[in-house]
Design a protein around this motif. Sequence first.
Motif, PDB file in Angstrom:
ATOM      1  N   TYR A 173      10.827   7.283   1.042  1.00 27.08           N
ATOM      2  CA  TYR A 173       9.448   7.737   0.887  1.00 27.08           C
ATOM      3  C   TYR A 173       8.471   6.669   1.370  1.00 27.08           C
ATOM      4  N   VAL A 174       8.769   5.411   1.047  1.00 30.04           N
ATOM      5  CA  VAL A 174       7.900   4.315   1.488  1.00 30.04           C
ATOM      6  C   VAL A 174       7.951   4.201   3.005  1.00 30.04           C
ATOM      7  N   ARG A 190       0.837  -1.214   0.000  1.00 31.76           N
ATOM      8  CA  ARG A 190       0.000   0.000   0.000  1.00 31.76           C
ATOM      9  C   ARG A 190       0.866   1.256   0.000  1.00 31.76           C
ATOM     10  N   ALA A 191       1.939   1.249   0.791  1.00 28.82           N
ATOM     11  CA  ALA A 191       2.832   2.413   0.851  1.00 28.82           C
ATOM     12  C   ALA A 191       3.523   2.627  -0.494  1.00 28.82           C
ATOM     13  N   GLU A 229       2.409   1.755  -3.419  1.00 31.50           N
ATOM     14  CA  GLU A 229       1.394   2.252  -4.362  1.00 31.50           C
ATOM     15  C   GLU A 229       1.153   3.748  -4.156  1.00 31.50           C
ATOM     16  N   LYS A 230       1.060   4.177  -2.900  1.00 32.00           N
ATOM     17  CA  LYS A 230       0.851   5.609  -2.620  1.00 32.00           C
ATOM     18  C   LYS A 230       2.027   6.441  -3.126  1.00 32.00           C
ATOM     19  N   VAL A 231       3.253   5.971  -2.863  1.00 30.90           N
ATOM     20  CA  VAL A 231       4.445   6.703  -3.306  1.00 30.90           C
ATOM     21  C   VAL A 231       4.477   6.771  -4.830  1.00 30.90           C
ATOM     22  N   CYS A 232       4.149   5.671  -5.499  1.00 23.00           N
ATOM     23  CA  CYS A 232       4.135   5.660  -6.969  1.00 23.00           C
ATOM     24  C   CYS A 232       3.127   6.671  -7.513  1.00 23.00           C
ATOM     25  N   ILE A 233       1.976   6.755  -6.876  1.00 24.28           N
ATOM     26  CA  ILE A 233       0.956   7.718  -7.323  1.00 24.28           C
ATOM     27  C   ILE A 233       1.428   9.143  -7.047  1.00 24.28           C
ATOM     28  N   GLN A 234       1.968   9.388  -5.844  1.00 29.68           N
ATOM     29  CA  GLN A 234       2.437  10.728  -5.489  1.00 29.68           C
ATOM     30  C   GLN A 234       3.583  11.195  -6.383  1.00 29.68           C
ATOM     31  N   LYS A 235       4.519  10.299  -6.661  1.00 32.30           N
ATOM     32  CA  LYS A 235       5.705  10.659  -7.442  1.00 32.30           C
ATOM     33  C   LYS A 235       5.522  10.410  -8.937  1.00 32.30           C
ATOM     34  N   GLU A 293       5.962   6.893   4.491  1.00 32.01           N
ATOM     35  CA  GLU A 293       4.546   6.557   4.347  1.00 32.01           C
ATOM     36  C   GLU A 293       4.110   5.563   5.426  1.00 32.01           C
TER      37      GLU A 293
END
Length: 190
Positions: A163-164, A128-129, A131-137, A167
């Motif tokens: 970053y992960v 999940r972390a 995925e969030k970092v990939c979306i943010q960056k 998160e």
Amino acid sequence: MKKSLFFVLLCAVWLATPAQAQKFGYVDSEFIFGKMPEYQKALSEIDKFADKWSKDIQDKYVEIDKLQKAYQAEEILLTEDMKRDRQRAISDKEREAREYNNKVFGYQGLLFEKKKELMKVPMELINRAVEKVCIQKKLDFMFDKASDFVMLYTNPRHDYSDYVMEELGLDIKPTATNTNPINKTITKPK
């Protein structure tokens, strides 16, 4: 003539479409796992199960060893039928111990299933972390430096482990990672 015209049109279309670069990054999951309390808890639980099952198997082999010593001590007093019965009982116990060892530590055995069950939560948290970092960056690909996928060179500017970890709410300061692969096999005592 038709082929060359088609080729010219194809080149024109290809040059007209804007090239889109794909962004990528990588994380070091081994480093991240080393910082996760959930992962450390799962490892200690796996160790507890592995130790318990190892002791159970060792106990079986100790019992077999006692049976063998008793048989050897009484062998000259036994009839042929009694010898066969004792030998059969000993070989049955040996087979049971081997089967139990394979059931626990073999391919997709109880230890494998327990690992899968206990590692599910830490894996889901990291996924999940990531995925969030990939979306943010705005990343298209994320690789894992600790996986079997070979990365011969990695530029640190593409490392998104921090970053992960951020998160996940983990401390970003580097420490020595404690890897503890569990590959236990029980053998008969000598």
